[in-house]
Structure formats: structure tokens, C-alpha cells
Design a protein around this motif. Structure first.
Motif, PDB file in Angstrom:
ATOM      1  N   GLU A   4      30.734   1.325 -28.064  1.00  0.00           N
ATOM      2  CA  GLU A   4      30.378   2.515 -28.828  1.00  0.00           C
ATOM      3  C   GLU A   4      29.572   2.153 -30.071  1.00  0.00           C
ATOM      4  O   GLU A   4      28.641   2.869 -30.442  1.00  0.00           O
ATOM      5  CB  GLU A   4      31.636   3.286 -29.225  1.00  0.00           C
ATOM      6  CG  GLU A   4      32.303   3.987 -28.063  1.00  0.00           C
ATOM      7  CD  GLU A   4      33.582   4.700 -28.466  1.00  0.00           C
ATOM      8  OE1 GLU A   4      33.871   4.773 -29.675  1.00  0.00           O
ATOM      9  OE2 GLU A   4      34.281   5.184 -27.566  1.00  0.00           O
ATOM     10  N   ILE A   5      29.903   1.051 -30.717  1.00  0.00           N
ATOM     11  CA  ILE A   5      29.150   0.614 -31.895  1.00  0.00           C
ATOM     12  C   ILE A   5      27.732   0.228 -31.504  1.00  0.00           C
ATOM     13  O   ILE A   5      26.775   0.540 -32.208  1.00  0.00           O
ATOM     14  CB  ILE A   5      29.883  -0.535 -32.611  1.00  0.00           C
ATOM     15  CG1 ILE A   5      31.123   0.006 -33.316  1.00  0.00           C
ATOM     16  CG2 ILE A   5      28.970  -1.230 -33.608  1.00  0.00           C
ATOM     17  CD1 ILE A   5      32.003  -1.060 -33.910  1.00  0.00           C
ATOM     18  N   ALA A   6      27.589  -0.434 -30.371  1.00  0.00           N
ATOM     19  CA  ALA A   6      26.247  -0.798 -29.907  1.00  0.00           C
ATOM     20  C   ALA A   6      25.420   0.454 -29.631  1.00  0.00           C
ATOM     21  O   ALA A   6      24.235   0.518 -29.984  1.00  0.00           O
ATOM     22  CB  ALA A   6      26.345  -1.667 -28.664  1.00  0.00           C
ATOM     23  N   ASP A   7      26.032   1.466 -29.002  1.00  0.00           N
ATOM     24  CA  ASP A   7      25.325   2.728 -28.758  1.00  0.00           C
ATOM     25  C   ASP A   7      24.970   3.413 -30.068  1.00  0.00           C
ATOM     26  O   ASP A   7      23.885   3.978 -30.218  1.00  0.00           O
ATOM     27  CB  ASP A   7      26.182   3.670 -27.905  1.00  0.00           C
ATOM     28  CG  ASP A   7      26.351   3.180 -26.473  1.00  0.00           C
ATOM     29  OD1 ASP A   7      25.548   2.319 -26.042  1.00  0.00           O
ATOM     30  OD2 ASP A   7      27.289   3.647 -25.802  1.00  0.00           O
ATOM     31  N   LEU A   8      25.869   3.367 -31.016  1.00  0.00           N
ATOM     32  CA  LEU A   8      25.622   3.986 -32.313  1.00  0.00           C
ATOM     33  C   LEU A   8      24.467   3.300 -33.035  1.00  0.00           C
ATOM     34  O   LEU A   8      23.625   3.958 -33.645  1.00  0.00           O
ATOM     35  CB  LEU A   8      26.880   3.948 -33.172  1.00  0.00           C
ATOM     36  CG  LEU A   8      26.812   4.641 -34.516  1.00  0.00           C
ATOM     37  CD1 LEU A   8      26.550   6.129 -34.325  1.00  0.00           C
ATOM     38  CD2 LEU A   8      28.096   4.425 -35.285  1.00  0.00           C
ATOM     39  N   LYS A   9      24.414   1.960 -32.958  1.00  0.00           N
ATOM     40  CA  LYS A   9      23.307   1.237 -33.573  1.00  0.00           C
ATOM     41  C   LYS A   9      21.978   1.671 -32.972  1.00  0.00           C
ATOM     42  O   LYS A   9      20.974   1.805 -33.674  1.00  0.00           O
ATOM     43  CB  LYS A   9      23.482  -0.265 -33.393  1.00  0.00           C
ATOM     44  CG  LYS A   9      24.513  -0.884 -34.291  1.00  0.00           C
ATOM     45  CD  LYS A   9      24.603  -2.378 -34.046  1.00  0.00           C
ATOM     46  CE  LYS A   9      25.682  -3.018 -34.891  1.00  0.00           C
ATOM     47  NZ  LYS A   9      25.788  -4.463 -34.617  1.00  0.00           N
ATOM     48  N   LEU A  10      21.971   1.903 -31.670  1.00  0.00           N
ATOM     49  CA  LEU A  10      20.756   2.336 -30.996  1.00  0.00           C
ATOM     50  C   LEU A  10      20.341   3.718 -31.472  1.00  0.00           C
ATOM     51  O   LEU A  10      19.163   3.965 -31.759  1.00  0.00           O
ATOM     52  CB  LEU A  10      20.966   2.344 -29.485  1.00  0.00           C
ATOM     53  CG  LEU A  10      19.778   2.763 -28.632  1.00  0.00           C
ATOM     54  CD1 LEU A  10      18.639   1.769 -28.799  1.00  0.00           C
ATOM     55  CD2 LEU A  10      20.190   2.866 -27.184  1.00  0.00           C
ATOM     56  N   HIS A  11      21.295   4.622 -31.620  1.00  0.00           N
ATOM     57  CA  HIS A  11      20.972   5.980 -32.056  1.00  0.00           C
ATOM     58  C   HIS A  11      20.603   6.032 -33.535  1.00  0.00           C
ATOM     59  O   HIS A  11      19.791   6.862 -33.932  1.00  0.00           O
ATOM     60  CB  HIS A  11      22.143   6.916 -31.774  1.00  0.00           C
ATOM     61  CG  HIS A  11      22.391   7.140 -30.317  1.00  0.00           C
ATOM     62  ND1 HIS A  11      21.457   7.701 -29.480  1.00  0.00           N
ATOM     63  CD2 HIS A  11      23.459   6.860 -29.539  1.00  0.00           C
ATOM     64  CE1 HIS A  11      21.926   7.765 -28.257  1.00  0.00           C
ATOM     65  NE2 HIS A  11      23.148   7.251 -28.262  1.00  0.00           N
ATOM     66  N   VAL A  12      21.191   5.183 -34.342  1.00  0.00           N
ATOM     67  CA  VAL A  12      20.872   5.172 -35.770  1.00  0.00           C
ATOM     68  C   VAL A  12      19.439   4.718 -35.982  1.00  0.00           C
ATOM     69  O   VAL A  12      18.740   5.237 -36.848  1.00  0.00           O
ATOM     70  CB  VAL A  12      21.868   4.268 -36.533  1.00  0.00           C
ATOM     71  CG1 VAL A  12      21.374   3.973 -37.935  1.00  0.00           C
ATOM     72  CG2 VAL A  12      23.235   4.927 -36.590  1.00  0.00           C
ATOM     73  N   SER A  13      18.974   3.789 -35.179  1.00  0.00           N
ATOM     74  CA  SER A  13      17.607   3.299 -35.360  1.00  0.00           C
ATOM     75  C   SER A  13      16.575   4.386 -35.052  1.00  0.00           C
ATOM     76  O   SER A  13      15.455   4.330 -35.549  1.00  0.00           O
ATOM     77  CB  SER A  13      17.357   2.078 -34.483  1.00  0.00           C
ATOM     78  OG  SER A  13      17.430   2.426 -33.110  1.00  0.00           O
ATOM     79  N   ASP A  14      16.942   5.379 -34.263  1.00  0.00           N
ATOM     80  CA  ASP A  14      16.026   6.487 -33.984  1.00  0.00           C
ATOM     81  C   ASP A  14      15.939   7.460 -35.146  1.00  0.00           C
ATOM     82  O   ASP A  14      14.995   8.228 -35.242  1.00  0.00           O
ATOM     83  CB  ASP A  14      16.481   7.259 -32.731  1.00  0.00           C
ATOM     84  CG  ASP A  14      16.334   6.425 -31.468  1.00  0.00           C
ATOM     85  OD1 ASP A  14      15.556   5.455 -31.491  1.00  0.00           O
ATOM     86  OD2 ASP A  14      16.989   6.765 -30.463  1.00  0.00           O
ATOM     87  N   ALA A  15      16.916   7.444 -36.037  1.00  0.00           N
ATOM     88  CA  ALA A  15      16.972   8.428 -37.124  1.00  0.00           C
ATOM     89  C   ALA A  15      16.202   7.983 -38.366  1.00  0.00           C
ATOM     90  O   ALA A  15      16.116   8.744 -39.317  1.00  0.00           O
ATOM     91  CB  ALA A  15      18.431   8.703 -37.493  1.00  0.00           C
ATOM     92  N   TYR A  16      15.659   6.781 -38.382  1.00  0.00           N
ATOM     93  CA  TYR A  16      14.910   6.333 -39.541  1.00  0.00           C
ATOM     94  C   TYR A  16      13.620   7.136 -39.689  1.00  0.00           C
ATOM     95  O   TYR A  16      13.049   7.615 -38.716  1.00  0.00           O
ATOM     96  CB  TYR A  16      14.544   4.848 -39.429  1.00  0.00           C
ATOM     97  CG  TYR A  16      15.698   3.916 -39.598  1.00  0.00           C
ATOM     98  CD1 TYR A  16      16.555   4.008 -40.677  1.00  0.00           C
ATOM     99  CD2 TYR A  16      15.931   2.911 -38.678  1.00  0.00           C
ATOM    100  CE1 TYR A  16      17.613   3.153 -40.837  1.00  0.00           C
ATOM    101  CE2 TYR A  16      16.992   2.038 -38.830  1.00  0.00           C
ATOM    102  CZ  TYR A  16      17.824   2.167 -39.916  1.00  0.00           C
ATOM    103  OH  TYR A  16      18.864   1.320 -40.072  1.00  0.00           O
ATOM    104  N   VAL A  17      13.152   7.243 -40.903  1.00  0.00           N
ATOM    105  CA  VAL A  17      11.894   7.939 -41.163  1.00  0.00           C
ATOM    106  C   VAL A  17      10.751   7.019 -40.749  1.00  0.00           C
ATOM    107  O   VAL A  17      10.690   5.860 -41.156  1.00  0.00           O
ATOM    108  CB  VAL A  17      11.785   8.307 -42.652  1.00  0.00           C
ATOM    109  CG1 VAL A  17      10.452   8.975 -42.942  1.00  0.00           C
ATOM    110  CG2 VAL A  17      12.945   9.193 -43.061  1.00  0.00           C
ATOM    111  N   LYS A  18       9.865   7.556 -39.938  1.00  0.00           N
ATOM    112  CA  LYS A  18       8.717   6.773 -39.478  1.00  0.00           C
ATOM    113  C   LYS A  18       7.712   6.610 -40.616  1.00  0.00           C
ATOM    114  O   LYS A  18       7.711   7.366 -41.581  1.00  0.00           O
ATOM    115  CB  LYS A  18       8.047   7.482 -38.295  1.00  0.00           C
ATOM    116  CG  LYS A  18       8.974   7.844 -37.168  1.00  0.00           C
ATOM    117  CD  LYS A  18       9.403   6.640 -36.381  1.00  0.00           C
ATOM    118  CE  LYS A  18      10.164   6.988 -35.131  1.00  0.00           C
ATOM    119  NZ  LYS A  18      11.571   7.087 -35.258  1.00  0.00           N
ATOM    120  N   LYS A  19       6.849   5.619 -40.505  1.00  0.00           N
ATOM    121  CA  LYS A  19       5.885   5.334 -41.565  1.00  0.00           C
ATOM    122  C   LYS A  19       4.921   6.501 -41.765  1.00  0.00           C
ATOM    123  O   LYS A  19       4.591   6.848 -42.897  1.00  0.00           O
ATOM    124  CB  LYS A  19       5.115   4.056 -41.245  1.00  0.00           C
ATOM    125  CG  LYS A  19       4.266   3.582 -42.378  1.00  0.00           C
ATOM    126  CD  LYS A  19       3.670   2.228 -42.112  1.00  0.00           C
ATOM    127  CE  LYS A  19       2.877   1.764 -43.320  1.00  0.00           C
ATOM    128  NZ  LYS A  19       2.343   0.434 -43.135  1.00  0.00           N
TER     129      LYS A  19
END
Length: 84
Positions: free
Chosen positions: A35-50
Motif C-alpha cells: 500500500e505504501i508503494a502504491d501511495l508513493k506512486l499516486h503522490v508523485s502524480d500530485a506534484y505541480v508540473k513545471k
């Protein structure tokens, strides 16, 4: 049935329950790691793009320029009141 068999049965029962408990903990830890690995994957999508960051920066600059202008006007009014 003598005492040795009762003791052996009791110790075996304690180890069986302990083994079951350890197995439950092991499975829970494995599931949490997944679950933590999945969460890390989803968190990286939420970053603000350049590209979004540049748009946000220009909007924030406009807003701060407006706030600065309003503060300058307020400061000028206060200065003119203080001079009188």
C-alpha cells in the motif's frame, strides 16, 4: 496421561498460537508495504508540473504586485495624514 505430555501439549499450543500471530503480523506488514508503494506512486502524480508552476508564478506575481500597490497607496495616505 502424565505431566510431561501435558507440558509438551501446552508448549506446543503456545508455539502454535505464537506462530499464527507472527504469520498474521508478517502478512499485515507485507500488505502495508504494498500500500505504501502504491501511495508513493499516486503522490508523485500530485506534484505541480513545471508548466503549471510557471502559470502559477505569473498569477502570484500579478496578485503580489496588486497587494504591493495597495500597500503603497495606504502608506502614502498615512504619510500625508502624519504630515498634517
Amino acid at each position: 496421561m502424565d505431566w510431561q505430555n501435558v507440558i509438551n501439549f501446552g508448549i506446543g499450543l503456545v508455539f502454535a498460537v505464537g506462530g499464527w500471530f507472527c504469520r498474521q503480523l508478517w502478512d499485515s506488514v507485507k500488505e502495508l508495504k504494498k500500500e505504501i508503494a502504491d501511495l508513493k506512486l499516486h503522490v508523485s502524480d500530485a506534484y505541480v508540473k513545471k508548466s503549471e508552476m510557471e502559470t502559477l508564478k505569473t498569477e502570484m506575481d500579478k496578485r503580489f504586485d496588486r497587494v504591493e500597490m495597495l500597500l503603497d497607496r495606504l502608506f502614502d495616505k498615512l504619510e500625508s495624514k502624519a504630515d498634517k
